[in-house]
Design an enzyme around this catalytic site. Structure first.
Site, short mmCIF file in Angstrom:
data_model
loop_
_atom_site.label_atom_id
_atom_site.label_comp_id
_atom_site.label_asym_id
_atom_site.label_seq_id
_atom_site.Cartn_x
_atom_site.Cartn_y
_atom_site.Cartn_z
N LYS A 13 -12.46 -1.55 -36.09
CA LYS A 13 -12.70 -0.66 -36.93
C LYS A 13 -13.22 0.26 -36.28
O LYS A 13 -12.87 1.46 -35.91
CB LYS A 13 -13.25 -0.95 -38.32
CG LYS A 13 -12.73 -2.25 -39.78
CD LYS A 13 -13.69 -2.47 -40.36
CE LYS A 13 -15.21 -2.93 -40.25
NZ LYS A 13 -14.93 -4.97 -39.67
N ARG A 88 -18.40 -2.05 -48.72
CA ARG A 88 -18.42 -2.99 -48.33
C ARG A 88 -17.70 -4.79 -49.10
O ARG A 88 -18.48 -5.69 -49.39
CB ARG A 88 -19.69 -3.50 -47.42
CG ARG A 88 -19.46 -4.55 -45.86
CD ARG A 88 -20.35 -4.72 -44.53
NE ARG A 88 -19.96 -5.58 -44.40
CZ ARG A 88 -20.14 -4.52 -42.78
NH1 ARG A 88 -20.15 -3.10 -42.92
NH2 ARG A 88 -19.63 -5.67 -41.87
N ARG A 127 -16.89 -8.81 -26.90
CA ARG A 127 -17.19 -7.20 -27.15
C ARG A 127 -18.83 -7.08 -26.25
O ARG A 127 -20.78 -7.99 -26.60
CB ARG A 127 -17.55 -6.96 -28.14
CG ARG A 127 -18.48 -5.53 -28.72
CD ARG A 127 -18.35 -5.39 -30.13
NE ARG A 127 -19.17 -6.29 -31.44
CZ ARG A 127 -18.78 -6.30 -32.84
NH1 ARG A 127 -18.05 -5.11 -33.39
NH2 ARG A 127 -19.75 -6.98 -33.47
N ARG A 160 -24.67 -7.74 -28.75
CA ARG A 160 -25.08 -7.69 -30.05
C ARG A 160 -25.84 -8.96 -30.89
O ARG A 160 -25.05 -9.99 -30.65
CB ARG A 160 -24.71 -7.15 -31.28
CG ARG A 160 -24.08 -5.70 -31.30
CD ARG A 160 -22.90 -5.30 -32.56
NE ARG A 160 -22.84 -5.27 -33.48
CZ ARG A 160 -22.09 -5.12 -34.27
NH1 ARG A 160 -20.70 -3.78 -34.47
NH2 ARG A 160 -21.56 -5.61 -35.60
N ARG A 171 -20.99 -13.89 -40.62
CA ARG A 171 -20.40 -12.63 -41.53
C ARG A 171 -19.00 -12.97 -41.54
O ARG A 171 -18.79 -11.67 -43.18
CB ARG A 171 -20.48 -11.71 -39.50
CG ARG A 171 -21.85 -11.15 -39.43
CD ARG A 171 -21.79 -10.83 -38.10
NE ARG A 171 -20.76 -10.44 -37.56
CZ ARG A 171 -20.48 -9.30 -36.81
NH1 ARG A 171 -20.66 -9.49 -35.87
NH2 ARG A 171 -19.24 -8.10 -36.33
P1 AP5 Z 1 -14.94 -3.12 -33.05
O1 AP5 Z 1 -14.46 -2.07 -32.66
O2 AP5 Z 1 -16.08 -2.85 -32.08
O3 AP5 Z 1 -14.68 -3.94 -33.92
P2 AP5 Z 1 -15.27 -3.39 -35.80
O4 AP5 Z 1 -14.09 -3.64 -36.67
O5 AP5 Z 1 -15.68 -1.85 -35.84
O6 AP5 Z 1 -16.51 -5.30 -35.73
P3 AP5 Z 1 -17.73 -5.70 -36.39
O7 AP5 Z 1 -18.30 -5.92 -35.87
O8 AP5 Z 1 -18.91 -3.67 -36.01
O9 AP5 Z 1 -17.90 -4.93 -37.56
P4 AP5 Z 1 -18.68 -5.40 -38.85
O10 AP5 Z 1 -18.06 -4.63 -39.85
O11 AP5 Z 1 -19.15 -7.29 -38.62
O12 AP5 Z 1 -19.85 -4.42 -38.38
P5 AP5 Z 1 -20.77 -2.92 -38.74
O13 AP5 Z 1 -21.06 -2.85 -37.80
O14 AP5 Z 1 -20.20 -2.43 -39.88
O15 AP5 Z 1 -14.14 -4.24 -31.59
C1 AP5 Z 1 -14.40 -5.23 -31.67
C2 AP5 Z 1 -14.06 -6.23 -30.24
O16 AP5 Z 1 -12.82 -5.84 -30.13
C3 AP5 Z 1 -14.55 -5.18 -29.48
O17 AP5 Z 1 -14.96 -5.51 -28.24
C4 AP5 Z 1 -13.60 -4.40 -28.74
O18 AP5 Z 1 -13.10 -3.61 -28.14
C5 AP5 Z 1 -12.16 -5.15 -29.14
N1 AP5 Z 1 -11.25 -4.58 -29.16
C6 AP5 Z 1 -11.03 -4.03 -30.64
N2 AP5 Z 1 -9.34 -3.60 -30.91
C7 AP5 Z 1 -8.82 -4.37 -29.94
C8 AP5 Z 1 -8.02 -4.37 -29.69
N3 AP5 Z 1 -6.50 -3.99 -30.40
N4 AP5 Z 1 -6.93 -5.71 -28.45
C9 AP5 Z 1 -8.07 -5.87 -27.75
N5 AP5 Z 1 -9.55 -5.52 -28.03
C10 AP5 Z 1 -9.81 -4.61 -28.69
O19 AP5 Z 1 -22.31 -3.65 -39.65
C11 AP5 Z 1 -23.11 -4.16 -39.27
C12 AP5 Z 1 -23.70 -5.39 -39.67
O20 AP5 Z 1 -24.42 -4.17 -40.47
C13 AP5 Z 1 -22.99 -5.92 -41.05
O21 AP5 Z 1 -23.36 -7.18 -40.74
C14 AP5 Z 1 -24.11 -5.63 -42.57
O22 AP5 Z 1 -25.27 -6.85 -42.47
C15 AP5 Z 1 -24.72 -4.36 -42.17
N6 AP5 Z 1 -24.19 -3.26 -43.31
C16 AP5 Z 1 -22.97 -2.49 -42.86
N7 AP5 Z 1 -22.83 -2.01 -43.25
C17 AP5 Z 1 -22.72 -2.03 -44.99
C18 AP5 Z 1 -22.35 -2.01 -45.85
N8 AP5 Z 1 -21.60 -1.03 -46.11
N9 AP5 Z 1 -23.47 -3.40 -46.80
C19 AP5 Z 1 -24.30 -3.83 -46.80
N10 AP5 Z 1 -24.17 -4.47 -45.35
C20 AP5 Z 1 -23.64 -3.33 -44.74
#
Ligand code: AP5
Length: 216
Positions: A13, A88, A127, A160, A171
């Site tokens: 994402k 979420r 990552r 992270r 998660r």
């Molecule tokens: P990446 O793009 O980083 O993946 P992502 O989907 O953004 O994953 P996240 O882990 O950041 O999502 P998340 O939803 O768990 O965390 P968030 O930061 O929102 O890609 C992952 C890896 O793969 C990278 O290394 C990239 O280079 C690689 N990659 C990507 N695409 C690829 C491809 N096609 N081929 C090969 N490699 C690839 O949230 C973190 C925390 O914040 C949550 O756990 C929660 O505690 C809190 N939080 C955030 N939002 C909320 C909410 N709305 N409500 C409650 N808590 C929340």
């Protein structure tokens, strides 16, 4: 163009939202990034967020909704946005709908990025994120030119806290129990678009660009 990027942790994402935001000139709003900024600055919100995030749990809905409400009021979001990681939970999605409805607006598309679990775990485990500019790399899939150093700004790359194996498992559990229901939520109102995120980055990006171009 008011879009939501849905999908499990590690689906890509954040990676794709950054590129889409640049290409289509609309802001990328990531609640995860906002929380990590607050954690870095050690604010009260950051300390509260850390107590949930590092263990792989969700930050409470009321806290998260307040942040998004404030962010969507900013001028740059007037003509559209890409929400990444929000909503979420079903209550967050309902609140978002209500907020937009106040000004006669609605979400145009919820784009569900899907990928197999083994791919996701491989991505999260490798990552690396820049401490300075938050750019995202992967030690194998999308490696920086110089190991441990950000290509964009020269900052130090780190893993992270919530990419530790136990936090990843938690998660994934949280995603299944609280977030996956949003797929049906948006499907029921005809707003869901499914995009394969388990393939090469450029191929997923091509599909995403087509979805956004069609919306425009
Ligand atoms: P990446 O793009 O980083 O993946 P992502 O989907 O953004 O994953 P996240 O882990 O950041 O999502 P998340 O939803 O768990 O965390 P968030 O930061 O929102 O890609 C992952 C890896 O793969 C990278 O290394 C990239 O280079 C690689 N990659 C990507 N695409 C690829 C491809 N096609 N081929 C090969 N490699 C690839 O949230 C973190 C925390 O914040 C949550 O756990 C929660 O505690 C809190 N939080 C955030 N939002 C909320 C909410 N709305 N409500 C409650 N808590 C929340």
């Amino acid at each position: 163009m008011r879009t939501v990027l849905l999908g499990p942790p590690g689906a890509g994402k954040g990676t794709h939202a950054v590129d889409l935001s640049r290409e289509f000139g609309i802001p990328h709003i990531s609640t995860g990034d906002i929380f990590r900024e607050e954690m870095k600055a050690e604010t009260e919100l950051g300390k509260l967020a850390r107590s949930y995030i590092d263990g792989g749990n969700l930050v409470p809905d009321d806290v998260t909704i307040d942040i998004v409400r404030g962010r969507l009021k900013k001028d740059d979001a007037a003509d559209g946005f890409i929400l990444d990681g929000f909503p979420r939970t079903i209550p967050q999605a309902e609140k978002l709908d209500a907020l937009l409805a106040e000004t006669g607006l609605a979400i145009d598309a919820a784009i569900y990025l899907f990928a197999p679990e083994d791919v996701i775990i491989q991505r999260l485990s490798g990552r690396r994120v820049c401490k300075k500019c938050a750019a995202v790399f992967h030690v194998v899939n999308i490696p920086p030119e110089k190991p441990g150093v950000c290509d964009r700004c020269g900052g130090e790359l780190y893993r992270r806290e919530d990419d530790a194996p136990e936090a990843i498992r938690q998660r994934m559990r949280q995603y299944e129990s609280k977030t996956a229901g949003l797929i049906d939520y948006y499907d029921a109102v005809g707003r869901l678009v499914r995009v394969d995120a388990g393939i090469a980055r450029e191929d997923t990006y091509r599909l995403l660009k087509r979805v956004l171009a069609d919306l425009r």
